[in-house]
Design a protein around this motif. Structure first.
Motif, PDB file in Angstrom:
ATOM      1  N   GLU A 143       0.881  -1.103  -0.095  1.00  0.00           N
ATOM      2  CA  GLU A 143       0.017  -0.229  -0.052  1.00  0.00           C
ATOM      3  C   GLU A 143       0.948   1.395   0.056  1.00  0.00           C
ATOM      4  OE1 GLU A 143      -3.502   2.165   2.704  1.00  0.00           O
ATOM      5  OE2 GLU A 143      -2.501   0.176   3.441  1.00  0.00           O
ATOM      6  N   MET A 144       1.835   1.212   0.943  1.00  0.00           N
ATOM      7  CA  MET A 144       2.799   2.451   0.936  1.00  0.00           C
ATOM      8  C   MET A 144       3.483   2.651  -0.460  1.00  0.00           C
ATOM      9  SD  MET A 144       6.370   2.898   1.094  1.00  0.00           S
ATOM     10  CE  MET A 144       7.125   1.643   1.978  1.00  0.00           C
ATOM     11  N   LEU A 145       3.988   1.314  -1.022  1.00  0.00           N
ATOM     12  CA  LEU A 145       4.768   1.525  -2.442  1.00  0.00           C
ATOM     13  C   LEU A 145       3.864   1.909  -3.517  1.00  0.00           C
ATOM     14  CD1 LEU A 145       6.945  -1.935  -2.130  1.00  0.00           C
ATOM     15  CD2 LEU A 145       7.592   0.548  -1.885  1.00  0.00           C
ATOM     16  N   ARG A 146       2.382   1.643  -3.374  1.00  0.00           N
ATOM     17  CA  ARG A 146       1.581   2.063  -4.645  1.00  0.00           C
ATOM     18  C   ARG A 146       1.292   3.685  -4.410  1.00  0.00           C
ATOM     19  NH1 ARG A 146      -2.355  -3.284  -5.136  1.00  0.00           N
ATOM     20  NH2 ARG A 146      -0.985  -4.300  -6.554  1.00  0.00           N
ATOM     21  N   ALA A 150       1.730   6.217  -7.264  1.00  0.00           N
ATOM     22  CA  ALA A 150       0.897   7.207  -7.456  1.00  0.00           C
ATOM     23  C   ALA A 150       1.287   8.688  -7.946  1.00  0.00           C
ATOM     24  CB  ALA A 150      -0.512   7.149  -6.640  1.00  0.00           C
ATOM     25  N   ARG A 151       2.517   8.884  -7.113  1.00  0.00           N
ATOM     26  CA  ARG A 151       3.041  10.216  -7.457  1.00  0.00           C
ATOM     27  C   ARG A 151       3.916  10.471  -8.921  1.00  0.00           C
ATOM     28  NH1 ARG A 151       5.519   9.895  -2.239  1.00  0.00           N
ATOM     29  NH2 ARG A 151       7.466  10.138  -3.188  1.00  0.00           N
ATOM     30  N   SER A 157      10.124   4.335  -5.847  1.00  0.00           N
ATOM     31  CA  SER A 157       9.242   3.301  -5.271  1.00  0.00           C
ATOM     32  C   SER A 157       9.948   1.949  -5.351  1.00  0.00           C
ATOM     33  CB  SER A 157       7.653   2.930  -6.059  1.00  0.00           C
ATOM     34  OG  SER A 157       7.985   2.587  -7.280  1.00  0.00           O
ATOM     35  N   ARG A 158      10.694   1.628  -6.382  1.00  0.00           N
ATOM     36  CA  ARG A 158      11.547   0.405  -6.302  1.00  0.00           C
ATOM     37  C   ARG A 158      12.751   0.566  -5.488  1.00  0.00           C
ATOM     38  NH1 ARG A 158      10.404  -3.225 -10.430  1.00  0.00           N
ATOM     39  NH2 ARG A 158       8.686  -2.706 -11.822  1.00  0.00           N
ATOM     40  N   ARG A 159      13.465   1.661  -5.417  1.00  0.00           N
ATOM     41  CA  ARG A 159      14.449   1.910  -4.444  1.00  0.00           C
ATOM     42  C   ARG A 159      14.157   1.525  -3.089  1.00  0.00           C
ATOM     43  NH1 ARG A 159      16.326   6.491  -7.973  1.00  0.00           N
ATOM     44  NH2 ARG A 159      17.786   5.629  -9.172  1.00  0.00           N
ATOM     45  N   GLN A 190       4.229  -1.437 -10.479  1.00  0.00           N
ATOM     46  CA  GLN A 190       4.341  -1.053 -11.891  1.00  0.00           C
ATOM     47  C   GLN A 190       5.407  -1.377 -12.501  1.00  0.00           C
ATOM     48  OE1 GLN A 190       2.628   2.778 -12.625  1.00  0.00           O
ATOM     49  NE2 GLN A 190       1.116   2.766 -10.740  1.00  0.00           N
ATOM     50  N   PRO A 191       5.351  -1.856 -13.942  1.00  0.00           N
ATOM     51  CA  PRO A 191       6.772  -2.009 -14.433  1.00  0.00           C
ATOM     52  C   PRO A 191       7.210  -0.726 -14.959  1.00  0.00           C
ATOM     53  CG  PRO A 191       4.842  -2.271 -16.105  1.00  0.00           C
ATOM     54  CD  PRO A 191       4.295  -2.311 -14.381  1.00  0.00           C
TER      55      PRO A 191
END
Length: 397
Positions: A143-146, A150-151, A157-159, A190-191
């Motif tokens: 949820e946090m990564l999504r 979204a920003r 997000s991957r880091r 997300q890719p």
């Protein structure tokens, strides 16, 4: 006066920390990064102490009050509610993350260490920082990564996901956690979008481009025309990015009258937030002396507004006026230079990447050295400037 849940929920960050009191020593600490942390002040054995109950909303107002009540009971029994608190509740994710970060500091350069901690403080700590590190779930991390995705910054997000897994690899052997909740989340993120290379002409078309820049006549204003031409040539010769050129300050240039002139680009203006040294060729120094007559302030390339640099669009609009819309961008100059250097087969790939400020994000390599390969880079950029000058024939650069 007791807090209301609505006040807690809508407490907005300010420039500095501030507190919302609930009585009995309990208060909500609101940080500038948006995190909201429950704290309780109390006195034991004549000393003022502080308890931490976690972060809102993971720990709600009712939960914080319950923890306050437990602390009051301990005090009434003559016990220090903070003693043994860590072993009773376990370490929070934020506590473990900060311990992991402190453990790695000696192997990181200052800029990278600061960036890494800022990512956690901005996104991870407000969401899961106050939760027992053993109880953080994969769903909470996702949820946090999504919310980061979204920003827009998918690389960030991957880091952050990578940092979380590194934190758990640090925690598990020490008995602070059993599993890594981020371990299986890669396929749910997300890719990364395909890299879109900036338009640029081939090396074979470079002579025409160089002459078009040198003979630039895309503006009726003589001063504006001269500054645009100089900025384009400077960017082409130094392999700089647009903002690195347009925001260049005279104070950043060293040794222009000596044998080894340097442009010292500060971290704040670099994509990787690291200082970058650019060795200057003789044609670049000559170009700087030429543009000095049009500069009345601290900026090298001055725009129409007094004391302000050229605008973000000045150079790209110059490319358009030369007839290169859709065929050549300013950023694409770097691609042309990279192709030339790699095809020459006499310059090492590391020299080229360093000249482009494409520094490998490998934390294990230790402190970053902005002067790395400075001598071979100076030779390479001097050869590039000579090549550009020869392409321009009798006109010179």
């Amino acid at each position: 006066m007791r807090l209301k849940d609505l006040e807690v929920r809508h407490a907005s960050p300010r420039e500095k920390d501030y507190k919302l009191a609930d009585g009995g020593g309990l208060h909500l600490l609101v940080r500038p990064n948006g995190s909201k942390l429950w704290r309780m002040k109390y006195r034991f054995a004549g000393k003022e102490k502080l308890l931490s109950f976690g972060a809102y909303p993971s720990v709600g107002l009712g939960d914080a009050r319950l923890e306050r009540a437990k602390a009051k009971i301990a005090l009434a029994e003559g016990l220090d509610p903070g003693a043994g608190n860590e072993s009773r509740k376990g370490k929070t994710f934020e506590q473990v993350a900060r311990a992991w970060h402190a453990n790695r500091l000696s192997g990181l350069d200052d800029a990278h260490a600061s960036r890494l901690l800022r990512r956690l403080e901005r996104d991870a700590f407000p969401a899961i920082g106050g939760i027992d590190v053993r109880k953080v779930t994969a769903a909470q991390v996702l949820e946090m990564l999504r919310s980061v995705e979204a920003r827009g910054p998918l690389d960030v997000s991957r880091r952050i996901k990578q940092h979380i897994s590194q934190i758990y690899r640090f925690a598990i052997p020490q008995g602070w956690a059993e599993t890594d909740p981020a371990q299986y989340l890669t396929d749910l993120m997300q890719p990364k979008p395909r890299v879109r290379h900036m338009p640029r002409v081939g090396v074979a078309e470079l002579p025409t481009l160089v002459r078009a820049i040198d003979q630039y006549d895309g503006d009726e204003n003589p001063r504006r025309r001269a500054v645009t031409r100089a900025a384009l040539l400077f960017t082409l010769l130094t392999w700089a990015r647009t903002n690195e050129t347009r925001l260049a300050l005279w104070s950043e240039f060293e040794g222009l009258d000596g044998d080894d002139p340097i442009w010292r680009v500060p971290p704040a203006r670099m994509k990787m937030e690291r200082e970058h040294l650019v060795p200057l060729s003789a044609p670049v120094v000559a170009l700087l002396r030429e543009v000095r007559q049009f500069s009345t302030g601290k900026h090298v390339f001055v725009g129409d507004k007094l004391g302000q640099p050229i605008s973000q669009n000045t150079m790209i609009y110059g490319c358009y006026r030369m007839g290169y819309r859709g065929r050549q961008t300013v950023h694409g100059f770097r691609g042309i230079a990279s192709t030339w250097a790699n095809e020459a087969e006499c310059y090492k790939a590391d020299w080229v990447e360093m000249a482009l400020a494409h520094v490998e994000q490998n934390e294990v390599r230790g402190a970053y050295n902005s002067a790395l390969y400075l001598t071979p880079r100076r030779r390479m950029l001097a050869a590039w400037a000579q090549y550009i000058t020869c392409l321009n024939g009798a006109h010179g650069v």
